[in-house]
Design a protein around this motif. Structure first.
Motif, PDB file in Angstrom:
ATOM      1  N   GLN A 198      78.332  20.290  88.328  1.00 53.83           N
ATOM      2  CA  GLN A 198      77.452  21.468  88.879  1.00 53.83           C
ATOM      3  C   GLN A 198      77.589  22.608  87.895  1.00 53.83           C
ATOM      4  N   LEU A 236      75.861  27.241  98.310  1.00 46.19           N
ATOM      5  CA  LEU A 236      75.631  25.807  98.241  1.00 46.19           C
ATOM      6  C   LEU A 236      75.438  25.297  99.953  1.00 46.19           C
ATOM      7  N   THR A 292      80.044  28.979  95.428  1.00 41.04           N
ATOM      8  CA  THR A 292      79.845  27.823  96.652  1.00 41.04           C
ATOM      9  C   THR A 292      79.430  28.337  97.938  1.00 41.04           C
ATOM     10  N   ALA A 348      78.768  16.404  95.198  1.00 43.52           N
ATOM     11  CA  ALA A 348      78.290  17.741  94.678  1.00 43.52           C
ATOM     12  C   ALA A 348      76.773  17.951  94.875  1.00 43.52           C
ATOM     13  N   THR A 356      73.160  19.288  94.580  1.00 45.14           N
ATOM     14  CA  THR A 356      72.031  19.479  93.559  1.00 45.14           C
ATOM     15  C   THR A 356      71.147  20.558  93.696  1.00 45.14           C
ATOM     16  N   LEU A 410      83.773  22.432  87.939  1.00 46.86           N
ATOM     17  CA  LEU A 410      82.342  22.662  88.172  1.00 46.86           C
ATOM     18  C   LEU A 410      81.715  21.593  87.254  1.00 46.86           C
TER      19      LEU A 410
END
Lengths: 384, 509
Positions: free
Chosen positions: A264, A132, A129, A218, A220, A259
């Protein structure tokens, strides 16, 4: 005559102010709630204000301890990894994990540690994470603090209400929101007590998972800034000749399911391929051997530990944070000279050449996990 | 630059005082006022220097208009005054209400307004009202040759420039003309520092401490299906206390700072939560705004002289405009209307003698309770980002979104289950008995303790003293060692909170 009273009042007010502020400064120096100073005048069992001023406290402790080995990462590293593990040959070792840290903060603290001492060993617990998009540096993160003397830190640490109430909490032995040891790790007994207070492991798992599933849309793609910061971390380690070892965090299999349900899973695999390629590229560019990069996520006897309805799990506090029992196994593997693990296994050393075999093995293990744990997985919260 | 910031307390204020003292010694009182006006403009420009030309341009234009009005006195043509009013209100309207007006007109015709709101020059609502009162003062022939220097200081005087109090010309200008043998007499410093310290304490220690219970609920109502009842009560009560201690603390600071320079500003607060009627509340809350609206809007509209119907319309209209003055939004307008309606009910109840029929104690308790409830309902509207949020919160307050308590309460008080109360564990801000005790303690302090004006009455007389309630207290501030310790403790606690800077709520209005 009246003017004399007023003049005396101003004088008394000024003296009273100086005396009271002086008392506050003395109290804060004595209790030293944020570890501004290497020694406490009034030693206390613990520093309950550490969590609320984590980045300040850890920066100061790095200054005082001057660690030669550091653990880098987020709260997972703080909770599950011990600087006392025998694998740390360089001493003192310090857990420099920072709760809720962005990769940039981790890099900054790594550079800071290298500026304070000859860091010989380091490990970075990689958190998907953190790569991200979104997120900001913590409000208590300060570049100025890491670049030298920060007058603001000393002012707030000695002459503020936060520090004064923190000193009282410290001297009265009050429990903080989280409890930390002098080596930078979280106090395991307090973490376990929190899980028990929530009603046991299953409740703690479900509470975390509910939060995770309602966290929003979420992403991409990976964050380009974080990707660059990752390269910078490798460069810092190389520049300072640090024996850096990288580990993908051993999240619980339920976390991997989340996830997947959030869409994800594919990005998670892409991320593993990307970090592996970057580590290899750095080795080629620097003409040195690559930093070891081991994958501890997947489906194995540890990460698929059944979650007890009551009481504590052996390896996990919830699906993201693991206990030091698992952390020790991770460090055993990370520092061992044993034969390399097979693809898909706990602690597999990732390489681009074996990446497909590794990911395929994980996918197959996941199929088995689905078949065997269908009932348990039905209880996982759905994305919202 | 906020009054509760290090840069103000340890740099701006000492420099402003030093320059004022030196200018007085070397060049006399007029030079000292010039220095103070210049320092005030710097204070204003610290936030956004681009708004300084607007402020100075507005001051200059109004001064020129005022001179013309003054020369012609009561015989001056109305158009000059009308032009002044239009210019001032036009400027305020352009910056503050244009976006609101345009977006609502567009919505009325089913269109979408894409314009962005303009950045509001700080304190524009306050300096507009200052200048309007000055024009009216001159039109009435009451001005006696005020110099530009004095006028500039009257409008820009930094203690009152950003958030009031709204000062009438006759309350301040004569003080500037009064000859002085010296500046900073010890009595001004001791009273000034006392008021400043008490204001800092109210703002930094009290208001900012309860503020943490306000935003999580008011700003995130839509993140949850509904706000739990106790969360709603904590948020609304915390805001009620925050707003009072914040704004009255600011006003105390303004009074104290002005007093240090030898100027007494009018009082803005007089324990408003002690009010036993809405009429009484408006005699105690934001007093200078209430009296401005009364004298320059309500009375010119006819006040109560044209019959009960016209008086009712006037009251509601004035409160509606007063609501919009606080901000360009329907929640503010509705808050004003709510108070207008409450005032009507208050007048009707007084005429019918309803409360007089009750025994004294129950009557007092009932009057206070109803008034306080009306006030906090108003604050719910005032603080909410929109009317839907306010509606949802008010529903939660009265249990219309369910009544929830911590599980432990149901075990101890099983009868609660029988009246539909359910267990709830996932609180946003409700923190149990300690939090409730803090809120109750602060409410008792606001209702039972004497206010700063009462405490300092022997040494500080605001220019609007005659309009304040006649309530005395045995707690009288004196320049004594005991009070020095109390004020030093308040100031110490405030300075220890310096690291936690937060803006004054009324800066936005």
């Amino acid at each position: 005559m009246e003017a004399a009273f007023h003049r005396r009042f101003i004088l008394q007010l000024a003296l009273g102010l100086i005396a009271l502020l002086g008392l506050a400064v003395l109290l804060n120096r004595a209790a030293n709630p944020y570890c501004l100073f290497a020694t406490d005048w009034l030693p206390a069992k613990s520093k309950p204000e550490t969590f609320t001023h984590l980045r300040l406290v850890k920066a100061m402790q790095v200054r005082h301890v001057k660690p030669q080995a550091v653990i880098l990462g987020s709260s997972r590293a703080e909770t599950g990894l011990s600087p006392e593990h025998a694998g740390w040959k360089a001493r003192p070792a310090y857990n420099l994990g920072l709760s809720d840290a962005r990769l940039y903060e981790i890099k900054s603290y790594f550079e800071f540690a290298c500026s304070q001492a000859q860091v010989k060993q380091a490990m970075l617990l990689l958190d998907f994470t953190a790569f991200l998009p979104g997120g900001r540096n913590s409000p208590d993160f300060s570049e100025e603090r890491l670049q030298g003397f920060s007058a603001e830190d000393y002012l707030l640490g000695l002459c503020s209400w936060d520090a004064t109430s923190g000193s009282l909490n410290t001297l009265l032995g009050r429990q903080g929101e989280k409890s930390y040891l002098a080596n930078g790790s979280r106090d395991v007994s307090v973490e376990n007590a929190r899980v028990k207070a929530k009603g046991g492991a299953l409740r703690a798992f479900l509470a975390y998972e509910k939060r995770f599933m309602t966290a929003g849309t979420a992403p991409t793609h990976l964050d380009e800034e974080a990707q660059q910061v990752f390269r910078d971390i490798l460069a810092v380690a190389r520049r300072h000749s640090v024996d850096l070892r990288l580990a993908v965090a051993p999240v619980h299999a339920r976390y991997l399911e989340m996830l997947d349900r959030c869409g994800q899973a594919a990005l998670f695999e892409e991320w593993k391929k990307w970090i592996t390629a970057e580590v290899e590229k750095e080795a080629v560019d620097s003409k040195q051997s690559a930093f070891p990069l081991l994958d501890f996520s997947g489906y194995n006897e540890f990460t698929t530990e059944p979650v007890p309805e009551k009481g504590l799990a052996t390896y996990y506090l919830e699906s993201s944070h693991f206990t030091q029992a698992l952390g020790d196994k991770l460090l055993d593997r990370l520092f061992s000279d044993e034969a390399p693990a097979t693809p898909g296994a706990f602690g597999f050393r990732m390489s681009s050449a074996q990446m497909e075999a590794h990911l395929t093995a994980i996918r197959e293990a996941r199929e088995r996990y689905h078949r065997e744990r269908a009932e348990e997985l039905a209880s996982l919260p759905q994305p919202q | 630059m906020l009054f509760n910031s290090g840069i103000f307390l340890f740099a701006f204020l000492p420099l402003a005082m030093l320059g004022f003292g030196l200018a007085f010694r070397w060049r006399g009182l007029e030079a000292a006022w010039t220095w103070l006006a210049a320092a005030s403009v710097v204070f204003y420009g610290w936030w956004n220097p681009t708004h300084v030309p607007l402020l100075l341009g507005s001051v200059t234009l109004n001064y020129l208009l005022a001179r013309r009005l003054s020369h012609q006195g009561a015989q001056s043509s109305n158009w000059l005054l009308v032009a002044g009013v239009i210019i001032n209100l036009g400027l305020l309207g352009w910056f503050k209400y244009w976006h609101f007006f345009a977006s609502n007109v567009a919505a009325l015709f089913g269109q979408e307004w894409h314009g962005q709101p303009l950045e509001l020059p700080l304190g524009i609502s306050f300096f507009t009202f200052h200048q309007l009162t000055y024009l009216l003062h001159c039109r009435a022939g009451k001005d006696q040759g005020t110099s530009f220097r004095h006028y500039l200081l009257y409008v820009t005087f930094f203690p009152q420039l950003i958030a009031g109090p709204i000062v009438r010309p006759h309350e301040m200008l004569p003080q500037l003309k009064r000859p002085r043998e010296r500046v900073f007499p010890w009595s001004d410093l001791s009273v000034g520092f006392t008021l400043l310290s008490l204001g800092l304490f109210k703002k930094m220690v009290v208001a900012d401490s309860v503020a943490v219970w306000v935003s999580p609920v008011f700003d995130h109502v839509h993140d949850v299906s509904h706000v739990a009842m106790l969360d709603a009560w904590v948020a609304v009560l915390a805001y009620t206390l925050q707003l009072y201690f914040d704004f009255s603390g600011y006003s105390d600071m303004a009074l104290g700072l002005a007093r240090m320079f030898g100027v007494d500003l009018p009082a803005n607060f007089f324990s408003p939560y002690k009010a036993q009627s809405i009429v009484d509340f408006w005699r105690r809350w934001h007093i200078t705004l209430s009296s401005f609206l009364r004298d320059y809007l309500y009375i010119p509209l006819g006040g109560s002289r044209k019959g009960p119907l016209r008086r009712s319309v006037n009251l509601v209209l004035v409160m509606f405009i007063g609501g919009l003055w606080h901000g360009a939004g329907w929640t503010f307008a509705l808050w004003g209307l709510w108070h207008g309606v409450c005032l009507l009910i208050n007048h009707a109840s007084t005429q019918a003698g309803l409360m007089q029929r009750l025994p004294r104690l129950p009557g007092t308790v009932l009057s206070w309770s109803l008034t306080f409830l009306a006030v906090i309902m108003g604050w719910t509207l005032f603080r909410s980002p929109n009317i839907a949020t306010a509606g949802s919160l008010i529903q939660s307050l009265f249990g219309l979104n369910g009544m929830q308590v911590p599980p432990g309460w149901l075990e101890k008080l099983p009868f609660l289950s029988k009246i539909g109360v359910t267990a709830h564990a996932d609180w946003q801000i409700f923190g149990g008995p300690v939090q409730m005790a803090v809120l109750a303690g602060l409410l008792v302090a606001a209702v039972a303790l004497p206010n700063t004006l009462q405490i300092t009455r022997a040494f500080f007389t605001p220019p609007n003293q005659a309009g304040l309630p006649e309530e005395s207290t045995r707690w009288q501030w004196m320049p004594s060692p005991r009070w020095a310790v109390v004020i030093a403790a308040a100031l110490t606690l405030s300075l220890l909170h310096l690291g936690r800077i937060s803006e004054f709520l009324y800066f936005q209005f």
